[in-house]
Design an enzyme around this catalytic site. Structure first.
Site, short mmCIF file in Angstrom:
data_model
loop_
_atom_site.label_atom_id
_atom_site.label_comp_id
_atom_site.label_asym_id
_atom_site.label_seq_id
_atom_site.Cartn_x
_atom_site.Cartn_y
_atom_site.Cartn_z
CB VAL A 135 4.90 3.87 -5.06
CG1 VAL A 135 3.55 4.90 -4.85
CG2 VAL A 135 5.96 4.63 -5.31
CG ASN A 136 1.23 4.69 1.49
OD1 ASN A 136 0.70 3.91 1.06
ND2 ASN A 136 0.99 4.93 2.60
CB THR A 137 1.20 9.86 -1.00
OG1 THR A 137 2.02 9.95 0.21
CG2 THR A 137 0.47 10.98 -1.40
CG ASP A 148 7.89 1.76 5.31
OD1 ASP A 148 9.15 2.04 4.74
OD2 ASP A 148 7.17 2.80 4.66
#
Length: 284
Positions: A231-233, A85
């Site tokens: 999506v991570n947060t 990423d």
């Protein structure tokens, strides 16, 4: 099932009007949770690895070995890609490719357009030689993710089309108002530009900063060719919430398995919710 590139899974997603989630991994618990969710939902999945997370976990080779080991231990049968990423340079992308990543993002969006073209083309040449898919970016996604910081700058539709045609990338991330990290206020995505870019570029589009975007906007983005949503947060928020709750209730607890285990379950449930929202459940 062996690791795969993103190319076919995103082409299938675009044709089927759904999106595949990229869920960033930060440690073993993330890998376990996301792969469990993907298997339970019979969903293809992309494991995102930032340069910072790669360093934290001991290097790209460690990441690949860990993912493969967990896939074997858990009996993973769905398509899984490991994706770099926001790769900051050709060298970083090359290291990930040679370590066994099946997909890379080259983010030369901060460079002048012709430099972006040149760097991206070089990455594509090496990646495609190894059967690895390539994502590139134009414009600037707002907020901060690891070492990546930026104010929102919208991608130019004509430049997007030219970037795709001249480099041969497999998927494009046009910055259109999304941000890394929590949103301050309501997200304001550029759907007019997204529709134009989706028609002109003819490759699956990527939406960075997928946390906090309303479902109706997710569905609209998918209808305009967005086939990958990052999506991570949200996973980090849910994991941290559970860890805090467990430790507050048990202030003497020191065994990490006892507070990270429940947080792993929280990640899994969050990922399952996203897979259903994106429409990728039962698509593997």
């Amino acid at each position: 099932m062996p690791l795969v590139s993103m190319t076919k899974m995103l082409q299938d997603a675009k044709a089927g009007s759904y999106a595949v989630g990229q869920f960033n991994i930060n440690n073993l618990e993330y890998v376990q949770a996301i792969l469990q969710a993907a298997e339970d939902e019979k969903s293809p999945v992309i494991l995102g690895v930032s340069e910072g997370a790669g360093r934290y976990m001991g290097g790209y080779g460690v990441v690949v070995a860990m993912v493969k080991a967990v896939m074997e231990a858990q009996g993973t049968t769905v398509p899984v890609a490991i994706h770099l990423d926001h790769g900051s340079s050709f060298d970083q992308c090359a290291k990930a490719i040679h370590a066994g990543f099946t997909s890379v993002m080259i983010d030369a969006s901060h460079d002048p357009f012709e430099e972006n073209i040149a760097t991206t083309s070089k990455v594509v040449e090496l990646a495609h030689l190894h059967g690895v898919s390539v994502e590139a970016e134009l414009g600037t996604v707002g907020g901060q993710e690891d070492d990546v910081v930026g104010d929102i700058i919208y991608a130019d539709p004509k430049e997007c089309q030219e970037l795709v045609e001249r480099t041969g990338i497999d998927t494009l991330a046009p910055a259109l108002g999304s941000v890394h990290g929590p949103y301050k206020g309501e997200p304001n995505l550029g759907f007019k530009e997204m529709e134009e870019i989706g028609s002109a570029a003819e490759v699956p589009l990527v939406l960075h900063g997928g946390t906090g975007i309303p479902t109706k906007d997710i569905q609209k983005a998918i209808s305009y060719g967005t086939s990958k949503i990052n999506v991570n947060t949200e996973n980090q928020i849910q994991q941290a919430k559970v860890v805090r709750e467990v430790l507050e209730a048990n202030p003497e607890m020191i065994d990490p398995r006892k507070y990270l285990g429940p947080s792993r379950d929280a990640i899994k449930e969050t990922v399952i919710g996203k897979m259903r929202e994106f429409g990728s459940s039962q698509k593997a």
